[in-house]
Design an enzyme around this catalytic site. Sequence first.
Site, mmCIF file in Angstrom:
data_model
loop_
_atom_site.group_PDB
_atom_site.id
_atom_site.type_symbol
_atom_site.label_atom_id
_atom_site.label_comp_id
_atom_site.label_asym_id
_atom_site.label_seq_id
_atom_site.Cartn_x
_atom_site.Cartn_y
_atom_site.Cartn_z
ATOM 1 N N GLU A 1 -26.259 57.034 65.759
ATOM 2 C CA GLU A 1 -27.518 57.541 65.299
ATOM 3 C C GLU A 1 -28.112 56.386 64.873
ATOM 4 O OE1 GLU A 1 -30.336 58.276 62.971
ATOM 5 O OE2 GLU A 1 -28.870 59.299 61.397
ATOM 6 N N CYS B 1 -33.705 57.472 58.498
ATOM 7 C CA CYS B 1 -33.803 57.366 59.773
ATOM 8 C C CYS B 1 -34.777 58.230 60.486
ATOM 9 C CB CYS B 1 -32.531 57.686 60.507
ATOM 10 S SG CYS B 1 -31.821 59.097 59.810
ATOM 11 N N GLU C 1 -39.202 50.038 64.007
ATOM 12 C CA GLU C 1 -38.867 50.838 62.986
ATOM 13 C C GLU C 1 -39.009 49.703 61.866
ATOM 14 O OE1 GLU C 1 -34.943 51.859 62.372
ATOM 15 O OE2 GLU C 1 -35.252 53.922 61.855
ATOM 16 N N LYS D 1 -15.805 52.797 56.938
ATOM 17 C CA LYS D 1 -16.298 51.527 56.358
ATOM 18 C C LYS D 1 -17.838 51.877 55.814
ATOM 19 C CE LYS D 1 -19.059 48.137 57.422
ATOM 20 N NZ LYS D 1 -19.678 47.698 56.255
#
Length: 488
Positions: free
Chosen positions: A256, A290, A390, A181
Amino acid sequence: MDTLELEAPLRTGLFIGGEWTTSAGGTAPAIDPSTGRELASIAQATVSDVAAGVAAAREAFESGPWATQPPVERGRVLLRIANLIRQRAESLARLESLDTGKTLRQARADVQVAARYFEFYGGVADKIMGETIPLGMNMTDFTLREPIGVSAQIIPWNYPLQIGSRGIAPALAAGCTVVVKPASEAPLGVLQVAEIAREAGLPPGVLNITPGRGSVVGDALVASRGVNQVTFTGSVQTAIDVERRVAENLIPTVVEAGGKSPNLVFADAEIDAAVRGVLNSIIQNAGQTCSAGSRLLVQDEVHDEVVGRLVEQFSALRLGPGIEDLDVGPIISHVQLTRIAEHVDRARDAGAQILVGGARSDAPELWGGFFYQPTVVDGVDRSSAIVQEEVFGPVLSVLRFRDVDEALSLANDSEFGLIAGVWTRNIDTVMRLSRRLAVGQVYVNTYGAGGGVELPFGGYKRSGFGREKGLEALRSYTIVKNVCVLHT
Ligand code: NAP
């Protein structure tokens, strides 16, 4: 899409059982974040399309020949995919740049890394070996590393070609079949890889792509009883939601979920290199990485010099549409742009010094897109939100330290633990920190390794678990069977 010439028709449908199809789920626009304009119309899978994708992958896994043929044959298909990606590198890069907003040179690098994943794992396919375990002369014990089955993969929007290839290639090399996806914000690159795989001779059903919303398509995919393993890259909250769903089926996952990675700059570092490394690590892909180096930890003696030089260089960065290949492209969406602005505004309200940037770009020609000024935030507390959360934008937070112990304490003071950069000439500092930093990768006097295809990659703490890239990734896509034979 008039700025693009493709070698093959632009694929925007569902790819199931080796066929491109439409969906009863309608379509959704793919938006160019540099302009806010629609690039293409993407088919949206329904829950039954997901079931069809998983069924095609199961059938391809169980009836062969993908998992059962000599592995060298699988490797050859992967190498052909790598070659086709390289042959189409320029048009794929332009497409990826338009779809994600990333600078063209970053998109070109991403395409090469995508090809490299298929090349690396193509070469590994016939070298996935078991062991023999000594039990004496009349007992022979050996292990088989078998493909785990159907792998479901959820891809984020920040590096779709790279992250898509980093999961698909090792899974295929191991003999698994895959249902992917792609991210709603940037699905085009992964869809074109499916077409390339088809042309390279990948058998029907081995790779299936079902685009659509995470809450519908992603949720149905990870919850499917036909899936044997899930690889997820994205936010912590979605990772937790995915883990809850997957727990029902008792299957393994690789997660992750981002980071808040530090660069530790010591007074004895080669300052030019350190400044360059810190800048690139947070500016690459407009900070939407990331492993972005979003925290600068700098030793007191060189704080003013390092920060002064960074502010100068941040001020000189040119913003523009990814395809124009300036220094910094747009943020992926208006939602993400607003999140970044809120993070910085909250830090400012809490007393942080915004040394450069600190707002959406005010250039009138960029107002159609989602541009945020590269920003340096100093004078912040180690526990403040801008240091701990983040931001996922071109925003660097600065903290100072006195010595190695304080640097280490600051670096590990995070719920994340993805990577860290250490800038020093002192080997004792290097070794001490390498052993004690709670992160999955440590870089010394560099940050990243050109995609790092060969290097195991993954998080400590809330950055996730499981390892991707390198030979380690094969553990996620294989399952060990032990065979013990008693004989005379
Ligand atoms: P996200 O919501 O976690 O999306 C990542 C992927 O998960 C997308 O493909 C998404 O689909 C899918 N997804 C969403 N809900 C799902 C569900 N219930 N079940 C299965 N799949 C689901 O992340 P985002 O909204 O794109 O970005 C938000 C934050 O995530 C960012 O601010 C950043 O901190 C982090 N992020 C991290 C990385 C990374 O590399 N670690 C990458 C991207 C984002 P849709 O696209 O359809 O929503």
